[in-house]
Scaffold this motif. Sequence first.
Motif, PDB file in Angstrom:
ATOM      1  N   ARG A 152      29.665  28.033 -53.365  1.00 36.92           N
ATOM      2  CA  ARG A 152      29.022  27.202 -52.347  1.00 36.92           C
ATOM      3  C   ARG A 152      28.654  25.817 -52.890  1.00 36.92           C
ATOM      4  O   ARG A 152      28.651  24.827 -52.145  1.00 36.92           O
ATOM      5  CB  ARG A 152      27.745  27.878 -51.855  1.00 36.92           C
ATOM      6  CG  ARG A 152      27.976  29.185 -51.083  1.00 36.92           C
ATOM      7  CD  ARG A 152      26.637  29.884 -50.892  1.00 36.92           C
ATOM      8  NE  ARG A 152      26.754  31.196 -50.266  1.00 36.92           N
ATOM      9  CZ  ARG A 152      26.606  31.414 -48.961  1.00 36.92           C
ATOM     10  NH1 ARG A 152      26.382  30.396 -48.149  1.00 36.92           N
ATOM     11  NH2 ARG A 152      26.694  32.632 -48.474  1.00 36.92           N
ATOM     12  N   ARG A 174      21.832  29.809 -46.965  1.00 39.30           N
ATOM     13  CA  ARG A 174      22.224  28.448 -46.603  1.00 39.30           C
ATOM     14  C   ARG A 174      21.026  27.509 -46.573  1.00 39.30           C
ATOM     15  O   ARG A 174      21.058  26.405 -47.122  1.00 39.30           O
ATOM     16  CB  ARG A 174      22.906  28.448 -45.241  1.00 39.30           C
ATOM     17  CG  ARG A 174      24.290  29.085 -45.251  1.00 39.30           C
ATOM     18  CD  ARG A 174      24.854  29.168 -43.837  1.00 39.30           C
ATOM     19  NE  ARG A 174      26.245  29.568 -43.859  1.00 39.30           N
ATOM     20  CZ  ARG A 174      27.248  28.734 -44.124  1.00 39.30           C
ATOM     21  NH1 ARG A 174      26.980  27.473 -44.376  1.00 39.30           N
ATOM     22  NH2 ARG A 174      28.486  29.170 -44.142  1.00 39.30           N
ATOM     23  N   HIS A 221      25.583  22.598 -45.950  1.00 41.87           N
ATOM     24  CA  HIS A 221      24.897  23.832 -46.347  1.00 41.87           C
ATOM     25  C   HIS A 221      24.471  24.643 -45.132  1.00 41.87           C
ATOM     26  O   HIS A 221      24.702  25.850 -45.067  1.00 41.87           O
ATOM     27  CB  HIS A 221      23.661  23.497 -47.193  1.00 41.87           C
ATOM     28  CG  HIS A 221      23.963  23.247 -48.623  1.00 41.87           C
ATOM     29  ND1 HIS A 221      24.770  24.059 -49.385  1.00 41.87           N
ATOM     30  CD2 HIS A 221      23.554  22.262 -49.469  1.00 41.87           C
ATOM     31  CE1 HIS A 221      24.843  23.591 -50.621  1.00 41.87           C
ATOM     32  NE2 HIS A 221      24.118  22.496 -50.699  1.00 41.87           N
TER      33      HIS A 221
END
Lengths: 223, 223
Positions: free
Chosen positions: A203, B169, B211
Amino acid sequence: MTAPPPAPSSGPSTPRRRGRPPRAGRTAADVPAARDRILDAARETFAAHGYDKASVRAIARRAEVDPALVHHYFGTKEQVFEAAVAKAAAPVLAGPSVLAEGDPREIGERMTRLFFSVWENPASREPLLAIIRSVVTHQTAARIFRQFITKNLVSRVAQRLPAPDIETRIELAVAQLVGVAMLRYVLRAEPLASAEAEDLIRRLSPVVQFHLAGGPPPLPPEH
Amino acid sequence: MTAPPPAPSSGPSTPRRRGRPPRAGRTAADVPAARDRILDAARETFAAHGYDKASVRAIARRAEVDPALVHHYFGTKEQVFEAAVAKAAAPVLAGPSVLAEGDPREIGERMTRLFFSVWENPASREPLLAIIRSVVTHQTAARIFRQFITKNLVSRVAQRLPAPDIETRIELAVAQLVGVAMLRYVLRAEPLASAEAEDLIRRLSPVVQFHLAGGPPPLPPEH
DNA sequence: GGAAAAATTCATCATGTGTTGAATATTGCT
DNA sequence: AGCAATATTCAACACATGATGAATTTTTCC
């Protein structure tokens, strides 16, 4: 005046034998030398509590040693801190030539991997924790940290990716990783603290790459 | 033994008049009540030095008040901390309903703007600095910070952008911003510390958006 | 006016801190 | 054997800290 002399060899705090201890045939690596025990105890204590709350006495206790011995070897508390962090962080600081080599299009992933390889290893994590825990209240630690960033990241990456705003770019990338360190290792916020490192690398790499090397902004979600 | 009694009203430390002070016709907002002065002094001192190094005596000195008065009003030092942070942070915590409204494709920018609107304003920056400076060494502060993130970000954003990994996230987005706070406001690392807020908003918004809402990773540089 | 409550300071306690100097026991060198 | 260096602990100092209880002055309420 009101301090009663503690009865020797009866209380819970065994009065230690004074003077230099006999070597008794140890090959010098049996029990590590007190000096090294102090350094390790210092690193652990600074990492756990930060500069201010890590008392010389606590370090000495952890090293099973008299507080005076700490001063005997290292001088002031600040010197203990510098010695402990310097010793433990040296291999980490020497490492990242990874950044200056390889495809610049993958420098984001390399930097992210470097970050986790350091933070996921307790041995190298501790001095960094010590620094972060100390950075926010202590000037010396702040200086060390700035130097770390400047010497080991900015200069290495900057020579590889010249750009007018490269310093800002690097610091934004560092900010992303420092923030992860804060949430995952210092604050231990869930679910970040328990996430798989590989998942986080997946990520974070594109974000770090984006910061470092620019390119079009990440696309909006497909909605 | 070696403490000479200071000559009253001549030394630099004027011995204060004892007992309750006369009100002297002030409309109660002339000089702020000592209680409020203490709270302000506490906020400033905690922000400047963090929990441990901010002594009750220093707070009292700043509020021009006897240390005992601090205890009289608030009890223990921990309660002073809680009161000071709670009072100063309340408006900030109440604010961000911005996140739950508007186009989800711009939630990244809204969150980034919210971040800077809070941090660029000294009044709201101080309690956050106090929290960050204290978070890393003090448990109570860590709890407050976790609650802040959970209550005011995770819940609000999560209901707007449902996804299986939404918590992770959000925390990665928060990590990016917390890292900027560390480098820009705590460490004051250049050039980040002197950069224009608008410039940083431009650079950070797409990352935060990425994100939060996913989408394809940011493209590699055109090389 | 008198009593209770409030606001404030003073003096002090117990504890913990970094640091220092002296004492003591062992090793290593000559 | 003797002596310097080394390793270690002990005892204490000077200071800062968080906290408490009593004293003092004013306001407020009856």
